[in-house]
Design a protein around this motif. Structure first.
Motif, short mmCIF file in Angstrom:
data_model
loop_
_atom_site.label_atom_id
_atom_site.label_comp_id
_atom_site.label_asym_id
_atom_site.label_seq_id
_atom_site.Cartn_x
_atom_site.Cartn_y
_atom_site.Cartn_z
N ARG A 157 58.52 43.40 44.25
CA ARG A 157 59.77 44.10 44.66
C ARG A 157 59.48 45.50 45.19
NH1 ARG A 157 62.51 41.04 40.94
NH2 ARG A 157 62.06 42.28 39.11
N ALA A 158 58.41 46.10 44.69
CA ALA A 158 58.01 47.43 45.15
C ALA A 158 57.15 47.37 46.41
CB ALA A 158 57.25 48.16 44.04
N GLY A 159 56.93 46.16 46.94
CA GLY A 159 56.16 46.01 48.18
C GLY A 159 54.67 45.84 47.97
N LEU A 160 54.24 45.67 46.75
CA LEU A 160 52.82 45.48 46.43
C LEU A 160 52.59 44.01 46.14
CD1 LEU A 160 52.50 48.61 44.15
CD2 LEU A 160 51.61 48.37 46.47
N THR A 161 52.01 43.30 47.08
CA THR A 161 51.90 41.84 46.96
C THR A 161 50.49 41.36 46.64
OG1 THR A 161 51.63 41.63 49.35
CG2 THR A 161 53.88 41.45 48.47
N ASP A 162 49.49 42.19 46.83
CA ASP A 162 48.12 41.80 46.50
C ASP A 162 47.84 42.27 45.07
OD1 ASP A 162 45.44 41.18 46.33
OD2 ASP A 162 44.83 42.38 48.07
N ILE A 163 48.09 41.38 44.11
CA ILE A 163 48.02 41.72 42.69
C ILE A 163 46.92 40.88 42.05
CG2 ILE A 163 49.31 41.84 40.53
CD1 ILE A 163 51.86 41.62 42.50
N ARG A 164 46.01 41.55 41.37
CA ARG A 164 44.87 40.86 40.76
C ARG A 164 44.76 41.25 39.28
NH1 ARG A 164 40.65 42.37 45.63
NH2 ARG A 164 42.17 41.98 47.30
N PHE A 165 44.94 40.28 38.40
CA PHE A 165 44.78 40.51 36.97
C PHE A 165 43.34 40.22 36.59
CE2 PHE A 165 49.30 39.76 37.42
CZ PHE A 165 49.84 40.72 36.57
N LEU A 166 42.70 41.18 35.95
CA LEU A 166 41.33 40.97 35.50
C LEU A 166 41.30 39.84 34.47
CD1 LEU A 166 40.00 44.62 35.04
CD2 LEU A 166 39.65 43.08 36.98
N ARG A 167 40.21 39.10 34.48
CA ARG A 167 40.04 38.01 33.51
C ARG A 167 39.11 38.41 32.38
NH1 ARG A 167 39.65 34.58 38.44
NH2 ARG A 167 41.72 33.67 38.67
N ARG A 168 38.34 39.47 32.62
CA ARG A 168 37.41 39.97 31.61
C ARG A 168 37.63 41.46 31.46
NH1 ARG A 168 31.48 38.31 32.84
NH2 ARG A 168 31.25 38.77 30.64
N ASP A 169 37.31 41.98 30.29
CA ASP A 169 37.45 43.41 30.07
C ASP A 169 36.59 44.18 31.06
OD1 ASP A 169 39.27 43.26 27.95
OD2 ASP A 169 37.66 42.89 26.52
N PRO A 170 37.09 45.31 31.55
CA PRO A 170 36.35 46.08 32.56
C PRO A 170 34.96 46.50 32.12
CG PRO A 170 38.60 46.89 32.39
CD PRO A 170 38.42 45.89 31.28
N VAL A 171 34.71 46.62 30.83
CA VAL A 171 33.39 47.04 30.38
C VAL A 171 32.31 46.07 30.85
CG1 VAL A 171 33.45 45.85 28.14
CG2 VAL A 171 32.16 47.97 28.39
N HIS A 172 32.66 44.83 31.12
CA HIS A 172 31.68 43.86 31.61
C HIS A 172 31.15 44.25 32.99
CE1 HIS A 172 32.07 41.08 28.29
NE2 HIS A 172 33.38 41.25 28.36
N GLY A 173 31.86 45.08 33.70
CA GLY A 173 31.41 45.54 35.00
C GLY A 173 30.24 46.50 34.91
N ALA A 174 30.02 47.11 33.75
CA ALA A 174 28.90 48.05 33.59
C ALA A 174 27.57 47.35 33.83
CB ALA A 174 28.94 48.68 32.20
N GLY A 175 27.42 46.15 33.31
CA GLY A 175 26.18 45.39 33.54
C GLY A 175 26.00 45.06 35.01
N TYR A 176 27.08 44.72 35.66
CA TYR A 176 27.07 44.42 37.08
C TYR A 176 26.60 45.63 37.87
CZ TYR A 176 29.12 43.28 41.67
OH TYR A 176 29.33 43.05 43.00
N LEU A 177 27.16 46.79 37.56
CA LEU A 177 26.77 48.01 38.27
C LEU A 177 25.34 48.43 37.92
CD1 LEU A 177 30.07 50.05 38.00
CD2 LEU A 177 29.13 48.95 40.04
N ALA A 178 24.97 48.29 36.65
CA ALA A 178 23.61 48.68 36.23
C ALA A 178 22.55 47.84 36.92
CB ALA A 178 23.48 48.56 34.72
N ALA A 179 22.88 46.60 37.22
CA ALA A 179 21.91 45.72 37.90
C ALA A 179 21.80 46.05 39.38
CB ALA A 179 22.33 44.26 37.72
N GLY A 180 22.66 46.95 39.85
CA GLY A 180 22.60 47.34 41.26
C GLY A 180 23.47 46.49 42.17
N ASP A 181 24.14 45.51 41.62
CA ASP A 181 25.03 44.68 42.40
C ASP A 181 26.30 45.47 42.74
OD1 ASP A 181 23.28 42.57 42.12
OD2 ASP A 181 24.25 41.88 40.28
N GLY A 182 26.72 45.37 43.95
CA GLY A 182 27.98 45.98 44.33
C GLY A 182 27.92 47.48 44.56
N LEU A 183 26.76 48.09 44.41
CA LEU A 183 26.66 49.52 44.66
C LEU A 183 26.48 49.76 46.16
CD1 LEU A 183 24.28 50.65 41.78
CD2 LEU A 183 26.74 50.93 41.91
N ARG A 184 27.11 50.78 46.62
CA ARG A 184 26.98 51.14 48.04
C ARG A 184 26.18 52.43 48.12
NH1 ARG A 184 32.81 49.39 50.44
NH2 ARG A 184 33.15 47.86 48.84
N GLY A 185 25.26 52.44 49.00
CA GLY A 185 24.36 53.57 49.12
C GLY A 185 24.86 54.75 49.73
#
Length: 185
Positions: A157-185
């Protein structure tokens, strides 16, 4: 947006600007959070006592969950050091359970929480001039389907239609970032 014990929306625009709405803590805000929802349930219960009404389903569920029998005990518990913000946030599930059992008071608390949370996201997007996406995390938003359904409707209703609910706690992203995946130089 995070909706858990507290609530906050944060965004990053394409030009690098950041915006944050909410996240003021439980004494100044955190509308729509688990703490806020439980507090609203307690306030509903206390209003019913003030008006001489018998406890409704929400009040009975909260009193049982908190092991109290009346308003004086509720007030004492609410202000006790043992029952801090995490204690009360953990009682938000009682509000959801009561709504599932047909409590209109609990359903209205959930609806109000959703409106507050959608407002945080909409304000953040408006400040940055972006259409989203809205990524929703936090224990409350990730694990309560009733809130997810309402929030999706309120965000759309507020005009925001791209809505994504996380399936895992955000802390799980720390391992992803630590491994260098998804980092931009």
């Amino acid at each position: 947006m995070i909706a858990g014990t507290g609530s906050v929306a944060w965004g990053l625009g394409p030009d690098g600007r950041e915006a944050r709405c909410g996240g003021w803590g439980h004494l100044l805000g955190d509308e729509g959070s688990g703490y806020w929802m439980a507090r609203e349930g307690v306030r509903h219960t206390l209003r019913n006592f003030n008006l001489g009404r018998d406890p409704d389903a929400l009040a009975e569920s909260l009193m049982r969950a908190c092991s109290v029998t009346g308003p004086v005990q509720f007030i004492s518990l609410f202000h006790s050091p043992e029952a801090g913000r995490r204690y009360w946030a953990s009682k938000a599930g009682v509000v959801f359970d009561a709504a599932l059992q047909g409590s209109s008071a609990a359903a209205e608390i959930i609806a109000a929480a959703s409106r507050h949370l959608a407002g945080l996201a909409a304000d953040t997007a408006r400040l940055l001039g972006i259409p989203g996406p809205v990524v929703v995390g936090g224990g409350l938003a990730m694990h309560q389907p009733l809130l997810q359904d309402r929030l999706k409707q309120d965000l759309e209703r507020a005009g925001l239609t791209d809505i994504r609910f996380l399936r895992r706690d955000p802390v799980h992203g720390a391992g992803y970032l630590a491994a260098g995946d998804g980092l931009r130089g």
